[in-house]
Design a protein around this motif. Structure first.
Motif, PDB file in Angstrom:
ATOM      1  N   TYR A   1      45.148  43.570 -25.594  1.00  0.00           N
ATOM      2  CA  TYR A   1      46.164  42.518 -25.707  1.00  0.00           C
ATOM      3  C   TYR A   1      45.538  41.148 -25.504  1.00  0.00           C
ATOM      4  CZ  TYR A   1      49.717  46.161 -25.175  1.00  0.00           C
ATOM      5  OH  TYR A   1      50.498  47.276 -25.346  1.00  0.00           O
TER       6      TYR A   1
ATOM      7  N   HIS B   1      48.162  35.936 -23.773  1.00  0.00           N
ATOM      8  CA  HIS B   1      49.516  35.386 -23.821  1.00  0.00           C
ATOM      9  C   HIS B   1      50.561  36.435 -24.161  1.00  0.00           C
ATOM     10  CE1 HIS B   1      48.127  34.970 -28.041  1.00  0.00           C
ATOM     11  NE2 HIS B   1      49.365  35.303 -28.304  1.00  0.00           N
ATOM     12  N   GLU B   2      50.134  37.648 -24.540  1.00  0.00           N
ATOM     13  CA  GLU B   2      51.123  38.716 -24.744  1.00  0.00           C
ATOM     14  C   GLU B   2      51.417  39.455 -23.438  1.00  0.00           C
ATOM     15  OE1 GLU B   2      50.494  41.367 -28.027  1.00  0.00           O
ATOM     16  OE2 GLU B   2      50.475  39.728 -29.482  1.00  0.00           O
ATOM     17  N   VAL B   3      50.630  39.169 -22.401  1.00  0.00           N
ATOM     18  CA  VAL B   3      50.825  39.851 -21.121  1.00  0.00           C
ATOM     19  C   VAL B   3      51.540  38.932 -20.113  1.00  0.00           C
ATOM     20  CG1 VAL B   3      49.649  40.999 -19.193  1.00  0.00           C
ATOM     21  CG2 VAL B   3      48.830  41.338 -21.538  1.00  0.00           C
ATOM     22  N   VAL B   4      51.010  37.703 -19.977  1.00  0.00           N
ATOM     23  CA  VAL B   4      51.670  36.716 -19.117  1.00  0.00           C
ATOM     24  C   VAL B   4      51.755  35.401 -19.894  1.00  0.00           C
ATOM     25  CG1 VAL B   4      50.705  37.757 -17.012  1.00  0.00           C
ATOM     26  CG2 VAL B   4      49.557  35.804 -18.073  1.00  0.00           C
TER      27      VAL B   4
END
Lengths: 606, 183
Positions: B138, B141-144
């Motif tokens: 990932y 920015h797809e996680v946090v």
């Protein structure tokens, strides 16, 4: 290498003068005989035409109706646009799949039938529909689907599936189609009586410059949707340098929900051909091409017959209408299932026997179009208007419609309304008034102009249909209060992702990003930030794409963000704890690993 | 070390440490940098856990396993401004090339079928010390939520310097064309 195949390739290529620019016709003809254009055939064609295999392969791989792998003797293509889906296309597809014993995209073991989906086939007013080889089958339901599947499995010919014929020329011996016209409102321009040759006579009494002047005076603008002034386009074409000029009629009516050209091609092709002939006279061209979408192949024999009758009457050929030196003839170029080919430069690429890739502009087609010659590309309906303008006079035409949009417009309406079909209405009619005509006044949303147009709600029903307000090439899709607006927008984005030619990055990648974010929101995993992201990405794709497809493809997202923002906002929940993005689920992300390794996470083991 | 200076933390997740090398490439300006800031958790000073709130966090690499996710989450919790530094943090980069291959095929190639693999039992390593891989790599920015992206592979030292000094001196980040041009 089989001799018979080599002989077929040789004779087919010779039939088209071993001309690489006729690649579409060559591969279509060979596929018709062989069922596909196999790898071996690609080499043979390339050899025969003195070109490279990749040139042939790039064409065969580009178009949905061409295939390098064998398909069934009969290919059933179920229309999967949003209107068909609303009318039960999923159940029809499932019934076909079950009865034939194949998955979607598969071929029966005996090689008889292939089952596929296809984007809008121009039958939204009689959905759900499918095309079986070239034969349109309309108003399907589950039991009809099962019955058809049985007939096809028993070796029945697709033409035999048609037992009753539609109105008008649909019953013509050369058409024999169950398609109904559904012309609900006739108007003075397109759907009026016309005597072949009357407009040509009047045009030939003038100089070409005077004809163009009249078209300018009439304030006619292109009926495909973009609305470029026709007279100006002709003027550019006439005055561009080139030994030869071309007139192309865009009959690649692919914008989902648009089927008005279908009725013109069925009921008034003479009017259209007459308009093309006048265009030939005006711009100084002796050759016209009608680019007919593959989905309308069932009309081809009929249209060819109309053309030959016009030749007999001296309305095509040499010394037309007794005018010494004026020669013009028309050929029909079949498409093969590619939405992008409705874009005029992609259409020209396709006519030249290439992939339907858009070209850079400038030079515009009027400067360098088909085979690098000045070319005017106009819509089917535009040519009809031209013929009527020459017949009735530019003033007569200009006084109809609204200030910036003269004349009438054909609208094809479908979806949640009581009278789907084709209406000829004056420009300037309000959307609300039009919906009353079509029995769609209870609409919660209306998509005007197809997926590349605008989704508007009741607040905008007072807007008028014209180039300066609600522009449309003809598509009006009506959605009742029980429909999910965002699911419709998502369906449109799926369509654009599929139909993007892939040449430029903003369109190829941007539409996928928009599609992904929209799905995320529909799944309840979206955040407010995603809305801003979609707005920005959509604007970037519009601004930076190379052709009209990418320049309009974000519209389903952008227009629903503008007009139906609450529909997005209700799907956005509060942010998850732990600082994670709403779309990220750690347990889901670890799912595969936990299964393979056979233990739980030591970090995230709540 | 004075305590009133803002703090900077850095981490390399699924990256190659190239972006950190690029941080070091600011050369002697690192002396100016430590006048401006203190380094907190970072491979640069080998501080393993956060000692307090940080002004800026620089993240190299995307998330390929649960340990990366935990570190990134920790950074989000402790940093005011979080920056994706370089291609892998922004897009997943080279590690994300595995995203088109099912995880089982990756495991089989790594632990069973690879030409140099000796693993008679055919078991995948399952030691709890080894973090579990995510189903795909990932981008951060797809996680946090990430606040800024500094692109490049790696971003040039001058670009990192310009961005960091602007952030730390409360000035608008101005990155002239030469600093964000990569072809």
């Amino acid at each position: 290498m089989s001799d018979s195949l080599a002989a077929l390739v040789a004779s087919t290529c010779e039939e088209f003068g071993n001309d690489r620019t006729r690649m579409m016709d060559i591969v279509r003809a060979i596929q018709k005989e062989e069922g596909c254009v196999s790898s071996e055939t690609l080499d043979l064609i390339a050899g025969q035409l003195g070109t490279y295999r990749v040139e042939v392969e790039s064409v065969v791989s580009f178009y949905a109706f061409l295939s390098s792998r064998p398909k069934g003797e009969v290919v059933v293509r179920i229309c999967d646009d949003i209107i068909d889906e609303m009318k039960g296309a999923e159940n029809v597809a499932a019934a076909f799949a079950e009865e034939l014993g194949v998955e979607m995209g598969g071929t029966t073991e005996d090689g008889k039938v292939t089952l596929e989906r296809t984007p809008c086939i121009g039958m939204c007013d009689q959905a759900p529909a499918a095309i079986v080889n070239d034969v349109p089958i309309t108003n399907l339901d589950e039991s009809k689907a099962r019955a058809i599947a049985k007939i096809l499995q028993e070796g029945g010919a697709p033409a035999h599936l048609v037992t009753t014929f539609g109105h008008g020329n649909n019953a013509n011996d050369l058409v024999r189609s169950m398609v109904t016209n559904n012309i609900r409102k006739r108007g003075p321009v397109v759907f009026s009586d016309f005597s072949s040759g009357s407009a040509i006579d009047k045009a030939l009494a003038m100089t070409p410059a005077e004809v163009i002047r009249d078209v300018k005076t009439s304030r006619l603008r292109g009926r495909g949707g973009a609305g470029f002034p026709t007279g100006m386009k002709w003027d550019f074409t006439r005055h561009s340098t080139g030994d030869k000029r071309y007139v192309i009629c865009n009959a690649d009516e692919g914008e989902p929900g648009t089927f008005k050209d279908r009725t013109i091609l069925t009921e008034c092709p003479d009017l259209m051909f007459e308009g093309m002939t006048i265009a030939g006279y005006a711009v100084g061209s002796d050759a016209g091409i009608v680019y007919l979408r593959g989905e309308y192949a069932y009309l081809l024999p009929f249209l060819e017959d109309v053309l030959s009758k016009r030749r007999e009457k001296g309305l095509l050929g040499t010394n037309i209408g007794g005018k010494e030196g004026f020669a013009f003839d028309i050929r029909i170029q079949m498409g093969a299932g590619a939405y992008i080919c409705g874009e005029e430069t992609a259409l020209i690429s396709s006519c030249e026997g290439q992939r339907g890739d858009p070209k850079n502009r400038p030079p515009f087609p009027a400067q360098k179009g088909y085979l690098a010659s000045p070319t005017t590309v106009n819509n089917v309906e535009t040519f009809c208007c031209v013929a009527r303008i020459l017949d009735q006079g530019p003033g007569w035409f200009a006084q109809m419609g609204s200030k910036g949009s003269a004349g009438t417009k054909l609208l094809s309406v479908s979806g949640d309304c009581t009278s789907p079909g084709v209406y000829e209405v004056p420009f300037g009619i309000t959307l609300g008034d039009f919906l009353k005509l079509a029995g769609g006044e209870n609409a919660a949303a209306v998509q005007v102009g197809g997926p590349s147009g605008q989704m508007v709600g009741p607040d905008d029903f007072g807007k008028t249909i014209c180039y300066d307000d609600l522009a449309t090439g003809g598509s009006v899709m009506v959605f009742g209060p029980h429909r999910n607006i965002l699911e419709i927008a998502a369906k449109f984005m799926d369509f654009f992702v599929e139909e993007s030619c892939g040449y430029c990055t903003p369109c190829r990648a941007g539409n996928v990003l928009l599609q992904g974010h929209l799905k995320r929101i529909l799944d309840g995993r979206g955040e407010m930030e995603d809305l801003d992201y979609m707005q920005k990405t959509g604007e970037t794709v519009k601004l930076t794409s190379r052709c009209g497809l990418g320049q309009t493809s974000p519209n389903p997202v952008l227009s629903t963000l503008k007009n139906f923002r609450p529909a997005y906002e209700v799907l956005i929940k509060e942010k998850k704890e732990e600082g994670f993005k709403a779309a990220f689920d750690i347990q889901e992300a670890l799912g595969d690993s936990k299964g393979l390794i056979g233990r739980e996470s030591t970090i995230y083991n709540d | 070390m004075s305590t009133d200076k803002p703090k900077v933390a850095t981490a390399s997740l699924a990256g190659c440490f190239g972006c950190h090398m690029s941080i070091l490439d600011i050369d002697d300006r690192i002396l100016q940098l430590i006048d401006l800031v203190d380094f907190d958790k970072s491979p640069v000073d080998d501080i393993k856990e956060f000692t307090g709130r940080c002004a800026v966090g620089l993240i190299e690499g995307g998330c390929c396993n649960e340990e990366n996710v935990r570190v990134l989450q920790d950074f989000r919790k402790h940093c005011d401004v979080l920056i994706s530094l370089g291609e892998c943090a922004i897009c997943g980069g080279i590690p994300a090339m595995r995203n088109n291959v099912p995880l089982k095929e990756c495991f089989d190639e790594a632990y069973r079928n690879g030409p140099s693999v000796h693993n008679p039992s055919g078991e995948y390593p399952s030691d709890p010390e080894i973090p579990l891989l995510l189903n795909k790599v990932y981008p951060c920015h797809e996680v946090v939520k990430m606040d800024y992206h500094l692109q490049g592979c790696p971003p040039p030292a001058d670009t990192i310097w310009a961005a960091l000094t602007a952030l730390l001196t409360d000035k608008p980040v101005e990155l002239p064309y030469e600093l964000i041009k990569y072809d």
